[in-house]
Design a protein around this motif. Structure first.
Motif, PDB file in Angstrom:
ATOM      1  N   PHE A   1      13.191  -4.197  -5.041  1.00 34.96           N
ATOM      2  CA  PHE A   1      13.619  -3.943  -6.415  1.00 34.96           C
ATOM      3  C   PHE A   1      15.083  -3.537  -6.440  1.00 34.96           C
ATOM      4  CE2 PHE A   1       9.627  -3.981  -8.696  1.00 34.96           C
ATOM      5  CZ  PHE A   1       8.686  -3.692  -7.720  1.00 34.96           C
TER       6      PHE A   1
ATOM      7  N   GLN B   1       4.465   1.176 -14.074  1.00 33.40           N
ATOM      8  CA  GLN B   1       4.778  -0.123 -13.487  1.00 33.40           C
ATOM      9  C   GLN B   1       3.665  -1.104 -13.823  1.00 33.40           C
ATOM     10  OE1 GLN B   1       5.265  -0.197  -9.207  1.00 33.40           O
ATOM     11  NE2 GLN B   1       6.317  -2.158  -9.245  1.00 33.40           N
TER      12      GLN B   1
ATOM     13  N   PHE C   1       9.746   8.596  -4.462  1.00 34.90           N
ATOM     14  CA  PHE C   1       8.569   8.186  -5.219  1.00 34.90           C
ATOM     15  C   PHE C   1       7.276   8.537  -4.486  1.00 34.90           C
ATOM     16  CE2 PHE C   1       9.985   5.629  -8.841  1.00 34.90           C
ATOM     17  CZ  PHE C   1      11.329   5.518  -8.557  1.00 34.90           C
ATOM     18  N   GLY C   2       6.268   8.882  -5.262  1.00 35.03           N
ATOM     19  CA  GLY C   2       4.927   9.015  -4.735  1.00 35.03           C
ATOM     20  C   GLY C   2       4.250   7.660  -4.630  1.00 35.03           C
ATOM     21  N   PRO C   3       3.029   7.612  -4.091  1.00 38.29           N
ATOM     22  CA  PRO C   3       2.333   6.351  -3.886  1.00 38.29           C
ATOM     23  C   PRO C   3       1.798   5.749  -5.180  1.00 38.29           C
ATOM     24  CG  PRO C   3       0.943   8.168  -3.238  1.00 38.29           C
ATOM     25  CD  PRO C   3       2.270   8.760  -3.554  1.00 38.29           C
TER      26      PRO C   3
ATOM     27  N   ARG D   1      -5.491   8.325  -6.488  1.00 38.88           N
ATOM     28  CA  ARG D   1      -4.798   7.093  -6.130  1.00 38.88           C
ATOM     29  C   ARG D   1      -5.280   5.932  -6.989  1.00 38.88           C
ATOM     30  NH1 ARG D   1      -2.360   6.221  -1.362  1.00 38.88           N
ATOM     31  NH2 ARG D   1      -1.685   4.350  -2.477  1.00 38.88           N
TER      32      ARG D   1
ATOM     33  N   GLY E   1       0.783  -1.224   0.000  1.00 36.34           N
ATOM     34  CA  GLY E   1       0.000   0.000   0.000  1.00 36.34           C
ATOM     35  C   GLY E   1       0.820   1.283   0.000  1.00 36.34           C
ATOM     36  N   GLU E   2       2.132   1.154  -0.111  1.00 34.54           N
ATOM     37  CA  GLU E   2       2.986   2.342  -0.070  1.00 34.54           C
ATOM     38  C   GLU E   2       3.798   2.488  -1.352  1.00 34.54           C
ATOM     39  OE1 GLU E   2       3.773   1.886   4.741  1.00 34.54           O
ATOM     40  OE2 GLU E   2       5.363   2.607   3.425  1.00 34.54           O
ATOM     41  N   GLY E   3       4.430   3.668  -1.498  1.00 32.13           N
ATOM     42  CA  GLY E   3       5.281   3.907  -2.650  1.00 32.13           C
ATOM     43  C   GLY E   3       6.663   3.303  -2.469  1.00 32.13           C
ATOM     44  N   LEU E   4       7.445   3.346  -3.538  1.00 31.42           N
ATOM     45  CA  LEU E   4       8.822   2.862  -3.496  1.00 31.42           C
ATOM     46  C   LEU E   4       9.668   3.740  -2.579  1.00 31.42           C
ATOM     47  CD1 LEU E   4       9.368   2.177  -7.277  1.00 31.42           C
ATOM     48  CD2 LEU E   4       9.713   0.494  -5.478  1.00 31.42           C
TER      49      LEU E   4
ATOM     50  N   TYR F   1       7.031   7.224 -14.205  1.00 26.90           N
ATOM     51  CA  TYR F   1       7.293   5.826 -14.520  1.00 26.90           C
ATOM     52  C   TYR F   1       5.959   5.096 -14.668  1.00 26.90           C
ATOM     53  CZ  TYR F   1      12.161   6.247 -12.805  1.00 26.90           C
ATOM     54  OH  TYR F   1      13.478   6.591 -12.610  1.00 26.90           O
TER      55      TYR F   1
ATOM     56  N   GLY G   1       9.075  -4.243 -12.682  1.00 28.87           N
ATOM     57  CA  GLY G   1       9.647  -3.037 -12.126  1.00 28.87           C
ATOM     58  C   GLY G   1       9.188  -1.823 -12.910  1.00 28.87           C
ATOM     59  N   PRO G   2       9.297  -0.653 -12.322  1.00 31.10           N
ATOM     60  CA  PRO G   2       8.899   0.581 -13.030  1.00 31.10           C
ATOM     61  C   PRO G   2       9.775   0.821 -14.259  1.00 31.10           C
ATOM     62  CG  PRO G   2       9.154   0.969 -10.668  1.00 31.10           C
ATOM     63  CD  PRO G   2       9.726  -0.382 -10.947  1.00 31.10           C
TER      64      PRO G   2
ATOM     65  N   PHE H   1      15.114  -0.747 -13.515  1.00 35.18           N
ATOM     66  CA  PHE H   1      14.732  -1.627 -12.416  1.00 35.18           C
ATOM     67  C   PHE H   1      14.722  -3.091 -12.850  1.00 35.18           C
ATOM     68  CE2 PHE H   1      13.215   1.089  -8.973  1.00 35.18           C
ATOM     69  CZ  PHE H   1      13.044   2.302  -9.601  1.00 35.18           C
ATOM     70  N   GLY H   2      14.980  -3.972 -11.880  1.00 34.69           N
ATOM     71  CA  GLY H   2      14.673  -5.380 -12.055  1.00 34.69           C
ATOM     72  C   GLY H   2      13.183  -5.600 -11.879  1.00 34.69           C
ATOM     73  N   GLN H   3      12.755  -6.846 -11.998  1.00 37.11           N
ATOM     74  CA  GLN H   3      11.319  -7.130 -11.978  1.00 37.11           C
ATOM     75  C   GLN H   3      10.730  -7.192 -10.583  1.00 37.11           C
ATOM     76  OE1 GLN H   3      13.728  -9.318 -12.408  1.00 37.11           O
ATOM     77  NE2 GLN H   3      13.074 -11.425 -12.056  1.00 37.11           N
ATOM     78  N   GLY H   4      11.575  -7.145  -9.562  1.00 34.98           N
ATOM     79  CA  GLY H   4      11.080  -7.176  -8.189  1.00 34.98           C
ATOM     80  C   GLY H   4      11.031  -8.583  -7.618  1.00 34.98           C
TER      81      GLY H   4
ATOM     82  N   TYR I   1      10.156  12.731 -12.593  1.00 36.48           N
ATOM     83  CA  TYR I   1      10.086  11.544 -13.435  1.00 36.48           C
ATOM     84  C   TYR I   1       8.668  10.981 -13.392  1.00 36.48           C
ATOM     85  CZ  TYR I   1      15.044  11.578 -11.948  1.00 36.48           C
ATOM     86  OH  TYR I   1      16.334  11.934 -11.642  1.00 36.48           O
TER      87      TYR I   1
ATOM     88  N   GLY J   1       3.576  -7.025 -11.628  1.00 35.05           N
ATOM     89  CA  GLY J   1       4.659  -7.995 -11.513  1.00 35.05           C
ATOM     90  C   GLY J   1       5.972  -7.563 -12.130  1.00 35.05           C
TER      91      GLY J   1
END
Lengths: 112, 114
Positions: A89, B37, B105-107, B9, A41-44, B35, B42-43, A102-105, B33, B40
């Motif tokens: 990530f 995503q 990053f934002g949510p 959101r 539920g949060e951002g990176l 992005y 990455g961004p 980024f990698g795929q996580g 930036y 499954g």
């Protein structure tokens, strides 16, 4: 071009287990390397980073060492907690490239 | 200090409809930036701004996507018309300057196209 490969998940561990999440990269020159974490539920959020070979990034008990000879930046933690459950990530930024790749996580779940 | 703010959101739209996402970066951050995503994954960078100037938009599908950053602060990303494959989370990030600075990053905005 630049790319990042992470170990596939999901990864499930018990609390207090040792964690390794593998990350290897392909890049020209000398990139900066990062680990980001995404809690539910949060951002990176940036977890740690290293900007040159042999640097070790560390934060919240997590560590990763920039290994140029093996083009790797594996994430480790000696004793995981339930609160570490998240998606991790690996990412790089090439010199002058001005963007993160980024990698795929890897989804990590820690069971009590 | 306030973080990167994004709205909405969540957004659900029918295909062929337009949609817009808004981002307010951290105060004083010159670089912004956008992005995308996919589930499954990455961004992936869509566009990068240095102040008002879009300095890297090579990955932006320009036939349907557009972005602007008026006055070098807030930014808007638009899709018109949306396609089913645009369903994803759209993330905004900002940094002080060069990319070796930390990106915050934002949510994100989760877009579902039906």
């Amino acid at each position: 071009g630049n790319s990042v490969t992470q170990m596939e998940g999901p990864v499930t561990l018990s609390e207090e287990a040792f964690l390794t999440i593998n990350c290897t990269y392909t890049a020209t020159g000398y990139p900066s390397l990062f680990w980001y974490v995404q809690y539910p539920g949060e951002g990176l959020q940036l977890l740690l980073k290293a900007t040159k070979a042999d640097d070790k990034g560390s934060n919240k008990g997590f560590e990763a060492t920039y290994r140029k000879e093996t083009t790797s930046f594996h994430l480790e933690k000696g004793s995981v907690q339930v609160s570490d459950s998240a998606v991790y990530f690996c990412a790089l930024s090439g010199r002058g490239a001005q963007k993160l790749v980024f990698g795929q996580g890897t989804r990590l779940t820690i069971n009590p | 200090e306030a973080g990167v703010v994004q709205s909405p959101r969540y957004k659900i739209i029918e295909k062929k409809q337009p949609v817009a996402f808004w981002c307010n970066p951290i105060s004083g951050h010159n670089t912004l930036y956008w992005y995308r995503q996919n589930l499954g994954q990455g961004p992936e960078l869509l566009i990068r701004y240095e102040n008002e100037e879009a300095v890297d938009d090579s990955q932006l599908p320009k036939d349907r996507f557009s972005a602007e950053r008026l006055k070098g602060v807030d930014s808007t990303l638009k899709i018109q018309p949306a396609e089913l494959g645009d369903s994803a989370v759209y993330l905004c990030a900002s940094s002080l300057a060069a990319v070796t600075d930390t990106q915050y990053f934002g949510p994100g905005t989760r877009l579902t196209v039906l």
